[in-house]
Design a protein around this motif. Structure first.
Motif, mmCIF file in Angstrom:
data_model
loop_
_atom_site.group_PDB
_atom_site.id
_atom_site.type_symbol
_atom_site.label_atom_id
_atom_site.label_comp_id
_atom_site.label_asym_id
_atom_site.label_seq_id
_atom_site.Cartn_x
_atom_site.Cartn_y
_atom_site.Cartn_z
ATOM 1 N N UNK A 1 3.565 51.508 37.315
ATOM 2 C CA UNK A 1 2.016 51.242 37.395
ATOM 3 C C UNK A 1 1.654 52.424 37.999
ATOM 4 N N UNK B 1 3.564 56.383 31.993
ATOM 5 C CA UNK B 1 2.964 54.525 32.570
ATOM 6 C C UNK B 1 3.443 53.688 31.044
ATOM 7 N N UNK C 1 4.931 53.158 27.792
ATOM 8 C CA UNK C 1 6.473 52.887 26.998
ATOM 9 C C UNK C 1 6.724 53.187 25.745
ATOM 10 N N UNK C 2 5.761 53.812 25.412
ATOM 11 C CA UNK C 2 5.406 54.681 23.986
ATOM 12 C C UNK C 2 5.781 55.466 23.861
ATOM 13 N N UNK D 1 14.926 49.054 25.648
ATOM 14 C CA UNK D 1 14.031 48.746 25.791
ATOM 15 C C UNK D 1 15.095 47.187 23.911
ATOM 16 N N UNK E 1 6.199 43.873 30.805
ATOM 17 C CA UNK E 1 5.772 44.947 30.345
ATOM 18 C C UNK E 1 6.332 45.756 28.646
ATOM 19 N N UNK F 1 3.545 43.493 27.393
ATOM 20 C CA UNK F 1 2.400 43.143 27.532
ATOM 21 C C UNK F 1 2.181 44.205 26.760
ATOM 22 N N UNK F 2 2.342 44.840 25.298
ATOM 23 C CA UNK F 2 1.754 46.316 25.523
ATOM 24 C C UNK F 2 1.181 45.191 23.933
ATOM 25 N N UNK F 3 1.196 45.685 23.235
ATOM 26 C CA UNK F 3 0.119 45.627 21.889
ATOM 27 C C UNK F 3 1.136 46.314 20.829
ATOM 28 N N UNK G 1 -0.672 38.291 24.122
ATOM 29 C CA UNK G 1 -0.100 39.203 24.141
ATOM 30 C C UNK G 1 0.441 37.981 25.882
ATOM 31 N N UNK G 2 1.820 38.720 26.029
ATOM 32 C CA UNK G 2 1.964 38.222 27.148
ATOM 33 C C UNK G 2 0.849 38.948 27.418
ATOM 34 N N UNK G 3 0.686 38.398 29.628
ATOM 35 C CA UNK G 3 0.748 39.191 30.667
ATOM 36 C C UNK G 3 1.239 38.445 32.000
ATOM 37 N N UNK G 4 1.059 39.751 32.361
ATOM 38 C CA UNK G 4 2.213 39.176 33.338
ATOM 39 C C UNK G 4 1.074 38.750 34.199
ATOM 40 N N UNK G 5 1.057 37.585 35.308
ATOM 41 C CA UNK G 5 0.092 36.653 36.036
ATOM 42 C C UNK G 5 -0.251 38.169 36.902
ATOM 43 N N UNK H 1 5.009 37.260 40.740
ATOM 44 C CA UNK H 1 4.379 37.669 39.651
ATOM 45 C C UNK H 1 5.417 37.365 38.493
#
Lengths: 346, 353
Positions: free
Chosen positions: B40, B212, B214-215, B242, B253, B256-258, B267-271, B289
């Motif tokens: 990031x 940044x 991942x795709x 992956x 990470x 957290x991506x749709x 979605x899982x969010x990294x706090x 985190x």
């Protein structure tokens, strides 16, 4: 089906192109939005996707009355609000609020967070009486997951994700029924994006908002939306529920767009068919005749240059029930699955 | 080995103190291979690349340690004059923003041709002919006419093609592409990535792809190095990472991506937020985190443990991370109370102070 809360009928926004300094002469127009019909239903999330220049932000601005349409009608709960002004407009605007893309420039750096979020109350004092405002602002901060003690801080003391939460809190202040969010997460880092998306989704659910979510990111739009509209050069080319658009697209542009998205799964590399479009999007000042996508379409034939395809369920899908039966503005619509089936990840 | 970065350290002097942007990075690229460096903003991925290219702003930046071996030679020991010869001919860089990387007052033919007049001593006329060839090679239609045009007359995708042409001009052994498609639309992004990957195969170049996304990584990379707070936290062949990430940050990470192919639940969010580089937390930089942090993570900086041959993870609990069935299940925000995955306010507050 319930009555739409916001109806767009033939919405058009053209920006004139002029030549000459003293004697301005109109020599053309940038057709940013060129005939959009959409309904927003109460309590739904409507996603709008498209590439830059497709008119999605202009459409958003018309929805919240920041831009006045060149032609067309905008109805809020059945009432034509296109030409409203003054007090009547103010009353409607309270219910339609916007969240902007850039959390760095959409907040006034000289105002405290409390003043930013509380400012809507100055314009609409009936929502919160003066003595009650600080309490309401604290409440709003709490709702968007920020510490209410931050009420006296300035925007620069917050990170991008936190600023976007402030923008959302401001949007919620007047308890609107509709929120229009224009690229609300594209300026944020991946790990922070998820936090803001979850927040918007939770708020939409809990407050029963109607949410218009505009983005160029197809994955995010699928995640959050009930229905999705795909825009190209100022028009909606395909419209449907999320699985209709993502798993059963019938418009070639949607298919190309979906096939171009990199999927974060290296196994998908081999199994995917990529539709690579030639060339660039034409300028909105020179829109091709007939179907506006034909200059990049691999299926284009003579008819496409002559006849404008309308956004309707194509004839070949009209009879049978199924996910391919949804509006698609293409003369030669056919179903084509381009997103690989979900892997065994769950 | 084409390029090897060993224990690289870079610092920046800022008003707030010394920002430790790169803290001991090791990576390597082979000929004809693609290494993706994922991170990031503020992870140090671009700073590392700038140090490799020799275009770091010094001051305020300063390389405080390490080696950068390019074809066996330590670049940090070379004089600026020698490095300049390597730039362009040995390695070249593609930047994110083509419009600001191209000179607006020179036509593209002159800018491309400059590579040949300066490095190869060609005449202007011969250089222009080579410029046209290059433009054809990167798929710019009407190259013969367009060679006289200026950058603003090209679309974003075409400008990025010109950047690629410029990087390829002297057929370098290594290309560093820093977010080459981030500013482009999806359909154009696919065209440009395809072009870059094709040319790389054809010319057997090494490619460092900084991104940044991942795709994009999954689409083109062979290996991946994930950076966080100036360190590599995980490195592995792209398939492995992956399938089963071995570091909680990577795992977060990915979660957290749709996804395009399925409709997710929450979605899982990294706090929280990435740390301020002037005050990197002691121990593991990710510990504030991290959903599985223990006491040891707050005191001992994890080394890059070998997880499998060719796979490393800087997590004391890489075994547990690898083995966990369903990632990111622990720190979900309680529904309703605090949307946004976790007590965002409190953890972000710490990161902000």
């Amino acid at each position: 089906m319930s009555e739409p809360i916001l109806e767009m009928r033939g919405l058009v926004k053209h920006y004139p192109l002029t030549r000459g300094i003293l004697f301005k002469k109109q020599i053309g127009a940038v057709k940013a939005v060129d005939g959009v019909d959409l309904d927003l239903l109460p309590g739904e999330t409507l996603g709008i996707v498209g590439e830059s220049g497709c008119g999605k932000s202009t459409l958003a601005k018309m929805m919240v009355h920041l831009e006045r349409p060149t032609a067309g009608v905008l109805r809020y709960k059945g009432e034509d609000i296109t030409q409203l002004s003054g007090r009547a407009l103010k009353r409607v605007r309270r219910n339609i609020q916007m969240v902007f893309q850039d959390p760095y420039t959409s907040l006034n750096p000289r105002m405290t967070v409390g003043d930013i979020i509380g400012e809507p109350f100055d314009i609409h004092p009936e929502v919160a009486p003066k003595g009650d405002r600080r309490r309401r602002v604290r409440e709003l901060l709490d709702v968007v997951g920020l510490n209410p003690e931050y009420i006296n801080r300035y925007p620069h003391q917050f990170s991008g994700g936190q600023r976007q939460r402030i923008g959302i809190a401001r949007g919620l202040a007047l308890r609107p029924e509709i929120i229009v969010a224009d690229e609300p997460v594209s300026a944020l880092d991946v790990s922070v994006q998820a936090q803001v998306i979850n927040l918007l989704a939770a708020l939409q659910r809990e407050l029963g908002l109607s949410l218009v979510f505009i983005s160029h990111d197809l994955s995010i739009v699928r995640h959050i939306s009930d229905r999705v509209g795909v825009m190209y050069l100022g028009r909606v080319v395909e419209l449907g529920r999320d699985e209709e658009i993502y798993d059963h697209p019938t418009h070639p542009y949607t298919q190309a767009l979906l096939s171009a998205v990199p999927v974060p799964d290296p196994l998908a590399r081999e199994h995917r068919e990529r539709i690579l479009l030639g060339g660039d999007v034409p300028s909105p000042a020179h829109i091709p005749s007939g179907c506006r996508f034909r200059t990049r379409c691999w299926k284009a034939r003579e008819r496409c240059a002559l006849e404008v395809p309308l956004l309707a369920v194509p004839a070949e899908f009209r009879l049978a029930e199924g996910p391919a039966k949804h509006p698609s503005a293409c003369h030669f619509a056919e179903e084509k699955r381009v997103v690989p089936t979900a892997g065994p990840s769950d | 080995m084409l390029l090897e970065v060993r224990d690289l350290h870079v610092e920046f002097r800022t008003r707030e103190g010394t920002a430790r942007a790169v803290n001991g990075v090791d990576y390597a690229v082979e000929e004809g291979r693609t290494l993706a460096v994922l991170g990031e903003s503020g992870s140090g991925k671009s700073v590392t690349a700038q140090a490799v290219m020799g275009i770091l702003d010094t001051p305020p930046g300063r390389i405080t340690g390490g080696q950068i071996l390019f074809q066996g030679e330590d670049l940090l020991k070379l004089k600026e004059e020698q490095r300049r010869r390597i730039r362009g001919a040995g390695m070249a860089m593609i930047f994110q923003d083509a419009l600001s990387s191209l000179n607006p007052v020179l036509n593209v033919g002159d800018q491309l041709g400059e590579m040949f007049t300066v490095h190869r001593g060609l005449s202007r006329k011969a250089a222009r002919a080579r410029a046209v060839e290059l433009m054809e090679r990167v798929g710019i239609p009407g190259a013969e006419e367009r060679v006289r045009q200026y950058p603003h007359q090209f679309s974003g995708g075409m400008r990025q093609r010109i950047m690629i042409a410029m990087a390829l001009a002297l057929e370098p052994a290594l290309i560093i592409a820093d977010e080459p498609t981030t500013a482009l639309d999806v359909t154009v992004q696919a065209q440009v990535m395809e072009l870059l990957a094709g040319l790389q195969r054809e010319l057997n170049m090494g490619l460092i792809l900084i991104t940044h996304d991942l795709g994009v990584v999954a689409d083109v990379a062979d290996r991946i190095a994930v950076m966080y707070a100036g360190r590599i936290v995980e490195t592995a062949p792209v398939h492995d990472i992956y399938r089963a990430p071995a570091h909680p940050y990577t795992r977060g990470l990915l979660e957290s991506i749709p996804r395009l192919d399925q409709k997710g639940r929450e979605l899982y969010a990294i706090k929280g937020l990435p740390p301020n580089l002037t005050r990197i937390p002691p121990g593991c930089a990710f510990n504030p985190r991290c959903p599985i942090a223990q006491d040891i993570c707050r005191t001992d900086e994890p080394p890059l443990y070998e997880v499998a041959p060719g796979r490393r993870s800087a997590c004391h609990f890489w075994r547990e991370t690898l083995g966990r069935e369903k990632p990111g299940e622990k720190p979900r925000g309680k529904p309703g109370g605090e949307p946004g995955g976790g007590p965002g306010a409190t953890s972000e507050e710490k990161a902000d102070e």
